[in-house]
Design a protein around this motif. Sequence first.
Motif, PDB file in Angstrom:
ATOM      1  N   LEU A  67       7.749  -7.832  11.067  1.00  0.00           N
ATOM      2  CA  LEU A  67       8.235  -6.680  10.301  1.00  0.00           C
ATOM      3  C   LEU A  67       8.831  -7.113   8.970  1.00  0.00           C
ATOM      4  O   LEU A  67       8.555  -6.518   7.920  1.00  0.00           O
ATOM      5  CB  LEU A  67       9.292  -5.940  11.114  1.00  0.00           C
ATOM      6  N   LEU A  68       9.658  -8.150   9.024  1.00  0.00           N
ATOM      7  CA  LEU A  68      10.271  -8.637   7.787  1.00  0.00           C
ATOM      8  C   LEU A  68       9.208  -9.128   6.825  1.00  0.00           C
ATOM      9  O   LEU A  68       9.258  -8.846   5.614  1.00  0.00           O
ATOM     10  CB  LEU A  68      11.261  -9.763   8.110  1.00  0.00           C
ATOM     11  N   GLU A  69       8.217  -9.847   7.343  1.00  0.00           N
ATOM     12  CA  GLU A  69       7.129 -10.348   6.502  1.00  0.00           C
ATOM     13  C   GLU A  69       6.353  -9.199   5.874  1.00  0.00           C
ATOM     14  O   GLU A  69       6.026  -9.225   4.676  1.00  0.00           O
ATOM     15  CB  GLU A  69       6.205 -11.222   7.337  1.00  0.00           C
ATOM     16  N   ALA A  70       6.055  -8.159   6.657  1.00  0.00           N
ATOM     17  CA  ALA A  70       5.301  -7.013   6.141  1.00  0.00           C
ATOM     18  C   ALA A  70       6.065  -6.307   5.034  1.00  0.00           C
ATOM     19  O   ALA A  70       5.486  -5.893   4.012  1.00  0.00           O
ATOM     20  CB  ALA A  70       4.993  -6.042   7.278  1.00  0.00           C
ATOM     21  N   ILE A  71       7.365  -6.161   5.196  1.00  0.00           N
ATOM     22  CA  ILE A  71       8.167  -5.473   4.187  1.00  0.00           C
ATOM     23  C   ILE A  71       8.362  -6.347   2.956  1.00  0.00           C
ATOM     24  O   ILE A  71       8.270  -5.867   1.815  1.00  0.00           O
ATOM     25  CB  ILE A  71       9.512  -5.025   4.788  1.00  0.00           C
ATOM     26  N   GLU A  72       8.606  -7.636   3.168  1.00  0.00           N
ATOM     27  CA  GLU A  72       8.741  -8.550   2.023  1.00  0.00           C
ATOM     28  C   GLU A  72       7.514  -8.502   1.133  1.00  0.00           C
ATOM     29  O   GLU A  72       7.617  -8.469  -0.103  1.00  0.00           O
ATOM     30  CB  GLU A  72       8.954  -9.981   2.524  1.00  0.00           C
ATOM     31  N   ARG A  73       6.336  -8.501   1.746  1.00  0.00           N
ATOM     32  CA  ARG A  73       5.099  -8.460   0.964  1.00  0.00           C
ATOM     33  C   ARG A  73       4.970  -7.172   0.177  1.00  0.00           C
ATOM     34  O   ARG A  73       4.466  -7.154  -0.947  1.00  0.00           O
ATOM     35  CB  ARG A  73       3.896  -8.618   1.899  1.00  0.00           C
ATOM     36  N   GLU A 121     -10.042  -0.849  -5.168  1.00  0.00           N
ATOM     37  CA  GLU A 121      -8.938   0.102  -5.312  1.00  0.00           C
ATOM     38  C   GLU A 121      -7.933  -0.122  -4.185  1.00  0.00           C
ATOM     39  O   GLU A 121      -8.303  -0.115  -3.009  1.00  0.00           O
ATOM     40  CB  GLU A 121      -9.452   1.539  -5.272  1.00  0.00           C
ATOM     41  N   GLY A 122      -6.672  -0.324  -4.544  1.00  0.00           N
ATOM     42  CA  GLY A 122      -5.651  -0.488  -3.521  1.00  0.00           C
ATOM     43  C   GLY A 122      -4.778  -1.694  -3.774  1.00  0.00           C
ATOM     44  O   GLY A 122      -4.603  -2.142  -4.916  1.00  0.00           O
ATOM     45  N   ASN A 123      -4.218  -2.221  -2.697  1.00  0.00           N
ATOM     46  CA  ASN A 123      -3.299  -3.352  -2.780  1.00  0.00           C
ATOM     47  C   ASN A 123      -3.696  -4.449  -1.800  1.00  0.00           C
ATOM     48  O   ASN A 123      -4.062  -4.169  -0.656  1.00  0.00           O
ATOM     49  CB  ASN A 123      -1.869  -2.919  -2.419  1.00  0.00           C
ATOM     50  N   ILE A 124      -3.609  -5.687  -2.251  1.00  0.00           N
ATOM     51  CA  ILE A 124      -3.663  -6.844  -1.358  1.00  0.00           C
ATOM     52  C   ILE A 124      -2.322  -7.551  -1.492  1.00  0.00           C
ATOM     53  O   ILE A 124      -1.928  -7.949  -2.578  1.00  0.00           O
ATOM     54  CB  ILE A 124      -4.834  -7.780  -1.705  1.00  0.00           C
ATOM     55  N   PHE A 125      -1.613  -7.684  -0.369  1.00  0.00           N
ATOM     56  CA  PHE A 125      -0.265  -8.230  -0.405  1.00  0.00           C
ATOM     57  C   PHE A 125      -0.197  -9.709  -0.055  1.00  0.00           C
ATOM     58  O   PHE A 125       0.778 -10.379  -0.369  1.00  0.00           O
ATOM     59  CB  PHE A 125       0.635  -7.445   0.559  1.00  0.00           C
TER      60      PHE A 125
END
Length: 483
Positions: free
Chosen positions: A218-224, A88-92
């Motif tokens: 930060l950009l990588e985390a948001i892009e994912r 249950e959840g997300n893998i980015f």
Amino acid sequence: MKATIAVLSKNDDSVTELILNTLNSISLKHTPSHYGLITPKGNYSHKSPYLLEQQAAHSSIAIGYTSSPKTKNSYEIQQFNESSLLFEGNIFSSKLNFASPKNSKDPLGYEKSLETTLEQSDGNYTLLLLKENCIVAGRDPIGINPLYFGENREFIAFSTNRKALWKIGIEKPVSFPPGNLCFTYKEGFKFKKVKTLSLRESTSVPLNDAAEPLQILLLEAIERRVKGLKKVAVAFSGGIDSSIIAFLAKKCGVDVHLLHVSLENQLETEQAIEAAKLLDLPLEIHLFKESDVETTLPLVVDLIEDPDPIKASIGVPFFWLAEKSFEEGHKVLLAGQGADELFGGYQRYVTEYLKEGAEKTRKAMFDDVASIHTSNLERDLKIAGFFDLDLRLPFASYDLADFAVNLPVECKIEHSLNTLRKLVLRAVAKNIGVPDSIVDKPKKAIQYSTGISDSIKKIAKKQQKTIKDYVNELFEASKSNYS
């Protein structure tokens, strides 16, 4: 509302009826649900728990889950040779992929695959694996998605909320440690630490040298977290955390909608309007009255399953955010949880820095990040889950958090009572082009900036109670429904 429970009987009794009755009692208090039941040899689903009980095979070990009809496919279930996995959840950062060990003689043949998931995946998730006489449980390394466990004389159990465990007689559920696997037999629990944050030796890093890699992370985390989305909502205060998230999400090409909630006549609302104009993003504002706080607070206490007045006061505006996101058709909400702990956003860090020095302050910040799953994240994920809302938290990306906790204090706050705080985050904001008036805006806690804390004080005083007693009374009334 989604809920999951896994139960192992110590007496080899069937647990299928117990699980379905427990899930039904929870769902009846909230929203209509879809039910699922998983045993080592099969999985079953139905809209009716009663028909599902007739359909499913009885088993002394099983997983049950429930969700609203629109989110019944939000679980990933994999069936192997006499074993079953519920994710249950997300893998980015990668796909969930377990190889079946049907040719392996190792009774824990999935252990390596589960470890690899925890070690290599950026995301928020829980996983439960059933084998004969064994439950294997796991949680993402930050502990974003809620998971609890406990036992009594009859059962050992795991659940994504406390209510389910209270219902089967486990009075004091414990929050599952992030980044761990737990192998559970009748005899008890065996935990294995796989991936957790650690505080390394402090090194001197110039502010600009820290800002550059942080910007990339930060950009990588948001892009994912926005990949594949056409639109996304952002919980927006107009402060540095939410502005950076909104700014970078817009850079990723997704349609960004800012959501702001507050009581009427609060200064922060005007600041949010100005910040949204500067960012050139649409802002949806929802203002509430003090009477709305009194109506919402019991619902929040019921959802967060905790009598802590601070958690409840923060939960009220977040409940409104989630509710309005749901009503406006948003499926994914980005929010800035974690930034205060990672970058020194609280005034108490400044006080400690001035009194105790850099290393003790750095350790205090790390401890707060390491326990953020119990102090903040479980609360907000449970509220979001009530509205079938996918809450995604860029600052809770493991790589970003690992980098941030190991920065020196000097990159976060100055040795001054009047420091702005979050210095390295402000440096990133300035570098990427966030307007200066947002970059230089002081931090104020949400329960104070929205006016919620004062409202709860007034409500409690009206009933001649302290805030602590008032919230605890709400909690005990809620808990009695599940005992």
